[in-house]
Write a protein that holds these residues in place. Sequence first.
Motif, PDB file in Angstrom:
ATOM      1  N   UNK A 138       4.128  12.300   0.066  1.00 34.56           N
ATOM      2  CA  UNK A 138       4.690  13.591   0.474  1.00 34.56           C
ATOM      3  C   UNK A 138       6.212  13.518   0.562  1.00 34.56           C
ATOM      4  N   UNK A 139       6.711  12.423   1.088  1.00 33.05           N
ATOM      5  CA  UNK A 139       8.163  12.255   1.215  1.00 33.05           C
ATOM      6  C   UNK A 139       8.824  12.183  -0.165  1.00 33.05           C
TER       7      UNK A 139
ATOM      8  N   UNK B 249      11.913  14.969  -4.622  1.00 24.12           N
ATOM      9  CA  UNK B 249      12.004  15.522  -5.976  1.00 24.12           C
ATOM     10  C   UNK B 249      12.222  17.031  -5.925  1.00 24.12           C
ATOM     11  N   UNK B 250      11.467  17.717  -5.071  1.00 20.00           N
ATOM     12  CA  UNK B 250      11.628  19.169  -4.948  1.00 20.00           C
ATOM     13  C   UNK B 250      13.022  19.526  -4.437  1.00 20.00           C
TER      14      UNK B 250
ATOM     15  N   UNK C 137       0.838  -1.192   0.000  1.00 18.21           N
ATOM     16  CA  UNK C 137       0.000   0.000   0.000  1.00 18.21           C
ATOM     17  C   UNK C 137       0.876   1.247   0.000  1.00 18.21           C
ATOM     18  N   UNK C 138       0.352   2.294  -0.577  1.00 19.84           N
ATOM     19  CA  UNK C 138       1.033   3.577  -0.627  1.00 19.84           C
ATOM     20  C   UNK C 138       0.292   4.514   0.314  1.00 19.84           C
TER      21      UNK C 138
ATOM     22  N   UNK D  42       3.957   6.381 -10.452  1.00 17.66           N
ATOM     23  CA  UNK D  42       3.511   5.014 -10.145  1.00 17.66           C
ATOM     24  C   UNK D  42       2.912   4.934  -8.741  1.00 17.66           C
ATOM     25  N   UNK D  43       3.551   5.594  -7.782  1.00 18.84           N
ATOM     26  CA  UNK D  43       3.035   5.602  -6.407  1.00 18.84           C
ATOM     27  C   UNK D  43       1.690   6.305  -6.337  1.00 18.84           C
ATOM     28  N   UNK D  44       1.584   7.457  -6.997  1.00 20.30           N
ATOM     29  CA  UNK D  44       0.351   8.254  -6.973  1.00 20.30           C
ATOM     30  C   UNK D  44      -0.784   7.486  -7.646  1.00 20.30           C
TER      31      UNK D  44
END
Length: 127
Positions: A34-35, A40-41, A27-28, A92-94
């Motif tokens: 957020x992490x 990425x940011x 599960x995601x 993929x996670x989203x």
Amino acid sequence: MKTIIRFLLLATLLQSFQCNEDESVATVTPQQLAQKKQEILDYINSYSCAEASGCNSIAFGAKPCGGPREFLVYPNSVDQVTLQNLVDEYYEMDNEYNIQTGAVSDCMVVTAPSNIDCVNGVCTIID
């Protein structure tokens, strides 16, 4: 008759030991999303721009209806293969999170920013 009862009992017992497919699916969580987004940011922010032509945008996230949630801006000095890989992992996670939660959205198309400028060394969307 005893054979039939034993067979039914054995069949019932064996079914109780079968794996539930849902238990094996990873599960995601919103925290993981957020992490990953912050990773990425942080990667993007570790680079700077010198002029507007040194900036670009990339589709980011997965709306339940399809298409990106938003666009991120970044300086062209980043390793674009690394950035694309990170963004693909997030996608993929989203997408998996959307499926897990049965998410819905407004289905509005999010378009790439048309005006990006380098402001104080940071690529910025200009409204």
